[in-house]
Design an enzyme around this catalytic site. Sequence first.
Site, mmCIF file in Angstrom:
data_model
loop_
_atom_site.group_PDB
_atom_site.id
_atom_site.type_symbol
_atom_site.label_atom_id
_atom_site.label_comp_id
_atom_site.label_asym_id
_atom_site.label_seq_id
_atom_site.Cartn_x
_atom_site.Cartn_y
_atom_site.Cartn_z
ATOM 1 N N ASP B 7 52.175 90.807 66.402
ATOM 2 C CA ASP B 7 51.964 89.516 67.071
ATOM 3 C C ASP B 7 52.861 89.448 68.296
ATOM 4 O O ASP B 7 53.875 90.148 68.382
ATOM 5 C CB ASP B 7 52.298 88.349 66.131
ATOM 6 C CG ASP B 7 52.053 86.996 66.803
ATOM 7 O OD1 ASP B 7 51.026 86.844 67.490
ATOM 8 O OD2 ASP B 7 52.885 86.084 66.655
ATOM 9 N N SER B 8 52.488 88.582 69.244
ATOM 10 C CA SER B 8 53.298 88.369 70.440
ATOM 11 C C SER B 8 54.678 87.818 70.072
ATOM 12 O O SER B 8 55.644 88.060 70.785
ATOM 13 C CB SER B 8 52.595 87.395 71.380
ATOM 14 O OG SER B 8 52.413 86.149 70.740
ATOM 15 N N CYS B 71 47.326 88.382 66.285
ATOM 16 C CA CYS B 71 47.518 87.561 67.477
ATOM 17 C C CYS B 71 46.140 87.407 68.101
ATOM 18 O O CYS B 71 45.499 88.406 68.452
ATOM 19 C CB CYS B 71 48.470 88.286 68.433
ATOM 20 S SG CYS B 71 48.596 87.557 70.077
ATOM 21 N N ASN B 72 45.686 86.169 68.201
ATOM 22 C CA ASN B 72 44.342 85.947 68.735
ATOM 23 C C ASN B 72 44.226 86.358 70.199
ATOM 24 O O ASN B 72 43.199 86.873 70.624
ATOM 25 C CB ASN B 72 43.956 84.481 68.603
ATOM 26 C CG ASN B 72 43.704 84.068 67.176
ATOM 27 O OD1 ASN B 72 42.575 83.988 66.745
ATOM 28 N ND2 ASN B 72 44.766 83.821 66.423
ATOM 29 N N THR B 73 45.297 86.134 70.969
ATOM 30 C CA THR B 73 45.271 86.498 72.387
ATOM 31 C C THR B 73 45.108 88.010 72.526
ATOM 32 O O THR B 73 44.260 88.489 73.294
ATOM 33 C CB THR B 73 46.568 86.028 73.079
ATOM 34 O OG1 THR B 73 46.684 84.612 72.929
ATOM 35 C CG2 THR B 73 46.554 86.379 74.554
ATOM 36 N N GLU B 150 57.760 78.602 68.597
ATOM 37 C CA GLU B 150 58.817 79.579 68.876
ATOM 38 C C GLU B 150 60.192 78.907 68.954
ATOM 39 O O GLU B 150 61.217 79.550 68.774
ATOM 40 C CB GLU B 150 58.520 80.362 70.161
ATOM 41 C CG GLU B 150 57.311 81.309 70.082
ATOM 42 C CD GLU B 150 57.567 82.612 69.303
ATOM 43 O OE1 GLU B 150 58.696 83.107 69.320
ATOM 44 O OE2 GLU B 150 56.615 83.119 68.665
ATOM 45 N N CYS B 182 44.949 80.680 66.932
ATOM 46 C CA CYS B 182 46.227 81.277 67.330
ATOM 47 C C CYS B 182 47.071 81.312 66.073
ATOM 48 O O CYS B 182 47.148 80.311 65.347
ATOM 49 C CB CYS B 182 46.886 80.421 68.414
ATOM 50 S SG CYS B 182 48.586 80.922 68.801
ATOM 51 N N HIS B 184 50.108 81.158 65.625
ATOM 52 C CA HIS B 184 51.229 80.218 65.591
ATOM 53 C C HIS B 184 50.807 78.854 65.011
ATOM 54 O O HIS B 184 51.635 78.133 64.457
ATOM 55 C CB HIS B 184 51.785 79.964 66.992
ATOM 56 C CG HIS B 184 52.601 81.087 67.553
ATOM 57 N ND1 HIS B 184 52.045 82.247 68.020
ATOM 58 C CD2 HIS B 184 53.945 81.215 67.729
ATOM 59 C CE1 HIS B 184 53.015 83.044 68.464
ATOM 60 N NE2 HIS B 184 54.166 82.447 68.299
#
Lengths: 254, 254
Positions: B7-8, B71-73, B150, B182, B184
């Site tokens: 993930d980012s 991570c969807n992005t 975050e 997402c 998150h």
Amino acid sequence: MALGIFDSGIGGLTVFKSIATRFPKLDMIYFGDTARVPYGNKSPETIVRYTLECTKHLVDNYKIDALVLACNTASSHALKTLHDEFHIPVLGVIDAGVKNAVDVSSNRKVAVIATHATIKSKSYNKVFQLMNADIDIVSLPCPLFVPLVEEALIDGDMVETIVRETLKPIKNIGIDTIILGCTHYPVLKSVIAKVIPNVNIVDSTTYIVTDVLDLNINLEESGVRKILITDESHAFNSLKNILVGDIDVEVIKL
Amino acid sequence: MALGIFDSGIGGLTVFKSIATRFPKLDMIYFGDTARVPYGNKSPETIVRYTLECTKHLVDNYKIDALVLACNTASSHALKTLHDEFHIPVLGVIDAGVKNAVDVSSNRKVAVIATHATIKSKSYNKVFQLMNADIDIVSLPCPLFVPLVEEALIDGDMVETIVRETLKPIKNIGIDTIILGCTHYPVLKSVIAKVIPNVNIVDSTTYIVTDVLDLNINLEESGVRKILITDESHAFNSLKNILVGDIDVEVIKL
């Protein structure tokens, strides 16, 4: 030869604009590390490493003869390392903000709002001490302000709520001056002034101009201006146009 | 050999937790690019480049035998490139979210909330089309949700206001299901449910478990778990403890 201006993102364009307006013939190159912004919640090691990488790019490729570290987080953690590594003058933005606050505060009660990393470094407190300024300082981290600005969310109800909730701890505690200890925050200045009225709101952009004069660099060049960024992030263009208008932009990979 | 989870930042720990709970003996290694989060406002080129770098680190150093792109992005932009570059199965999270929504929506009106980059990629719309799902889709970017998570800002008045203001466009438009597009966003699920009550709130964590079964990897190993991050950001530890508890963490430089 040119003056380099570095910031973690696009907030430092507030400093760029202040210097560019005062010295229209100065050649200036701006570097915004938009791919890796925000810096303010990162560890000191990573902040120093990223700042060094970006400065090296400016020194190696653009032969800058001086650098303004237009990022309070980088100024708080990386200034000494940059002085040691590069043989050019490097100017941080903390001193300029403190000088401004010392000049305008009447009751000697000042709030510093900044990123987590800047607050933790105690860089503002240290400069106040060095100046023997007899001032009470309250520090407050505002971790959402940089994401707001980088997203070009700079007014409206939601922004006002975030600013009001974040600044609640410094409202009604008798301060007469707020230092915007992050170069992104001047973009939110009118919202901050609405939420906490009747205080002085100061930043580094006023005094940094005097510091640039002290650098003894050539101020009479061609007035070339260029912006380098590490990523064309979602809101970059809209915010760049609001802050500095039509300037050539190049995206580079680091 | 282990299952890699990328993930980012730390949002993908929601996916990690779901898989780890279902397969207690599976060896798993999580990689969060916390130094460069958020990805969701970056350009597709940068998203692909960073995702490749991180995956290469996992493949070269940890011999992972499959990867979940949690991570969807990254799933929206880098899945094809990863399939081309690495000779291991790579699982995105978009399909799992769509399957979940198709199963639970009664009135076939679904909202997808995600980052700018995911929305722009139209990745959810494409998967709905591939499944021939006759569903009306409304998409909404929520750019502040990743910075909130975050920063470990996950409840309270300010968070509720940000969530309410951001989701206003999909309130009272007749949707019966929201996809958290997402990884998150599940951290904010209870706030989202409070702001928009009486809708199904779905994400990829339910169906991803089935997709992992289809990978045909060895699920009966030692249950070793490890987390790699690229920076120990300000709120990392508090959020990690909330999400997955006591797991060994290593900070690496990329």
